[in-house]
Design a protein around this motif. Sequence first.
Motif, PDB file in Angstrom:
ATOM      1  N   UNK A  43      68.773  22.894  60.802  1.00 29.63           N
ATOM      2  CA  UNK A  43      68.173  23.758  59.806  1.00 29.63           C
ATOM      3  C   UNK A  43      66.678  23.847  59.971  1.00 29.63           C
ATOM      4  N   UNK A  44      66.050  24.484  58.988  1.00 29.84           N
ATOM      5  CA  UNK A  44      64.595  24.645  58.957  1.00 29.84           C
ATOM      6  C   UNK A  44      64.022  23.694  57.925  1.00 29.84           C
ATOM      7  N   UNK A  45      63.133  22.817  58.375  1.00 30.59           N
ATOM      8  CA  UNK A  45      62.510  21.851  57.480  1.00 30.59           C
ATOM      9  C   UNK A  45      61.013  21.823  57.738  1.00 30.59           C
ATOM     10  N   UNK A  46      60.302  21.136  56.861  1.00 32.18           N
ATOM     11  CA  UNK A  46      58.864  20.972  57.030  1.00 32.18           C
ATOM     12  C   UNK A  46      58.558  19.642  57.697  1.00 32.18           C
ATOM     13  N   UNK A  47      57.402  19.573  58.293  1.00 29.92           N
ATOM     14  CA  UNK A  47      56.960  18.323  58.917  1.00 29.92           C
ATOM     15  C   UNK A  47      57.001  17.196  57.896  1.00 29.92           C
ATOM     16  N   UNK A  48      57.531  16.057  58.321  1.00 32.60           N
ATOM     17  CA  UNK A  48      57.650  14.912  57.428  1.00 32.60           C
ATOM     18  C   UNK A  48      58.998  14.808  56.740  1.00 32.60           C
ATOM     19  N   UNK A  49      59.767  15.873  56.774  1.00 35.91           N
ATOM     20  CA  UNK A  49      61.087  15.880  56.147  1.00 35.91           C
ATOM     21  C   UNK A  49      62.102  15.137  57.007  1.00 35.91           C
ATOM     22  N   UNK A  50      63.289  14.987  56.442  1.00 38.12           N
ATOM     23  CA  UNK A  50      64.398  14.345  57.137  1.00 38.12           C
ATOM     24  C   UNK A  50      65.565  15.315  57.279  1.00 38.12           C
ATOM     25  N   UNK A  51      66.399  15.034  58.263  1.00 36.01           N
ATOM     26  CA  UNK A  51      67.580  15.856  58.506  1.00 36.01           C
ATOM     27  C   UNK A  51      68.622  14.974  59.180  1.00 36.01           C
ATOM     28  N   UNK A  52      69.893  15.206  58.878  1.00 40.19           N
ATOM     29  CA  UNK A  52      70.947  14.446  59.533  1.00 40.19           C
ATOM     30  C   UNK A  52      71.903  15.392  60.252  1.00 40.19           C
ATOM     31  N   UNK A  53      72.061  15.156  61.513  1.00 35.06           N
ATOM     32  CA  UNK A  53      73.003  15.926  62.315  1.00 35.06           C
ATOM     33  C   UNK A  53      74.314  15.161  62.427  1.00 35.06           C
ATOM     34  N   UNK A  54      75.393  15.915  62.530  1.00 35.30           N
ATOM     35  CA  UNK A  54      76.711  15.327  62.712  1.00 35.30           C
ATOM     36  C   UNK A  54      77.368  15.931  63.940  1.00 35.30           C
ATOM     37  N   UNK A  55      78.262  15.169  64.533  1.00 33.35           N
ATOM     38  CA  UNK A  55      79.015  15.655  65.679  1.00 33.35           C
ATOM     39  C   UNK A  55      80.419  15.076  65.588  1.00 33.35           C
ATOM     40  N   UNK A  56      81.388  15.946  65.417  1.00 31.00           N
ATOM     41  CA  UNK A  56      82.777  15.508  65.300  1.00 31.00           C
ATOM     42  C   UNK A  56      83.464  15.645  66.652  1.00 31.00           C
ATOM     43  N   UNK A  57      84.111  14.566  67.067  1.00 32.16           N
ATOM     44  CA  UNK A  57      84.854  14.571  68.323  1.00 32.16           C
ATOM     45  C   UNK A  57      86.334  14.709  68.012  1.00 32.16           C
ATOM     46  N   UNK A  58      86.916  15.786  68.483  1.00 31.55           N
ATOM     47  CA  UNK A  58      88.337  16.003  68.247  1.00 31.55           C
ATOM     48  C   UNK A  58      89.110  15.808  69.539  1.00 31.55           C
ATOM     49  N   UNK A  59      90.389  15.667  69.399  1.00 29.64           N
ATOM     50  CA  UNK A  59      91.208  15.458  70.579  1.00 29.64           C
ATOM     51  C   UNK A  59      91.317  13.981  70.909  1.00 29.64           C
ATOM     52  N   UNK A  60      91.763  13.704  72.114  1.00 31.92           N
ATOM     53  CA  UNK A  60      91.977  12.323  72.521  1.00 31.92           C
ATOM     54  C   UNK A  60      90.640  11.609  72.686  1.00 31.92           C
ATOM     55  N   UNK A  61      90.509  10.445  72.086  1.00 34.27           N
ATOM     56  CA  UNK A  61      89.279   9.669  72.201  1.00 34.27           C
ATOM     57  C   UNK A  61      89.589   8.273  72.708  1.00 34.27           C
ATOM     58  N   UNK A  62      88.590   7.619  73.172  1.00 34.69           N
ATOM     59  CA  UNK A  62      88.745   6.269  73.700  1.00 34.69           C
ATOM     60  C   UNK A  62      87.580   5.423  73.227  1.00 34.69           C
TER      61      UNK A  62
END
Length: 121
Positions: free
Chosen positions: A8-27
């Motif tokens: 997203x769009x944030x200002x300097x000093x702000x925080x942000x959390x990214x997520x990444x979902x792994x689908x399918x076969x995992x190990x």
Amino acid sequence: QLQASGGGLVQAGDSLRLSCIASGRTSTSYAMGWFRQAPGKEREFVGTILWSTAMTIYADSVKGRFTISREIAKNTLFLQMNSLKPEDTAVYYCAARVGLLATLPDNYNSWGQGTQVTVSS
């Protein structure tokens, strides 16, 4: 298959959390990483985590500000970004590889589609 979100769009000093979902076969014998690419620049290593032990490595540019974590039950990778700077502006990608931690993009063979992070000054 990897699906990144949370940019997203944030200002300097702000925080942000990214997520990444792994689908399918995992190990458990794999590592996941975050990379970023700003316009006109090469893809840059941000950090990586070993899925089994949660051992992490970070780029010097984000060390102390960014934190990588994972939620095993949900096959989800996170990137908590604090104290964001304009120079953090980029498309952020999550990636996965079978094996140990690695910092080069060529070492990863699965990639998410990227999520845009824009930090205004």
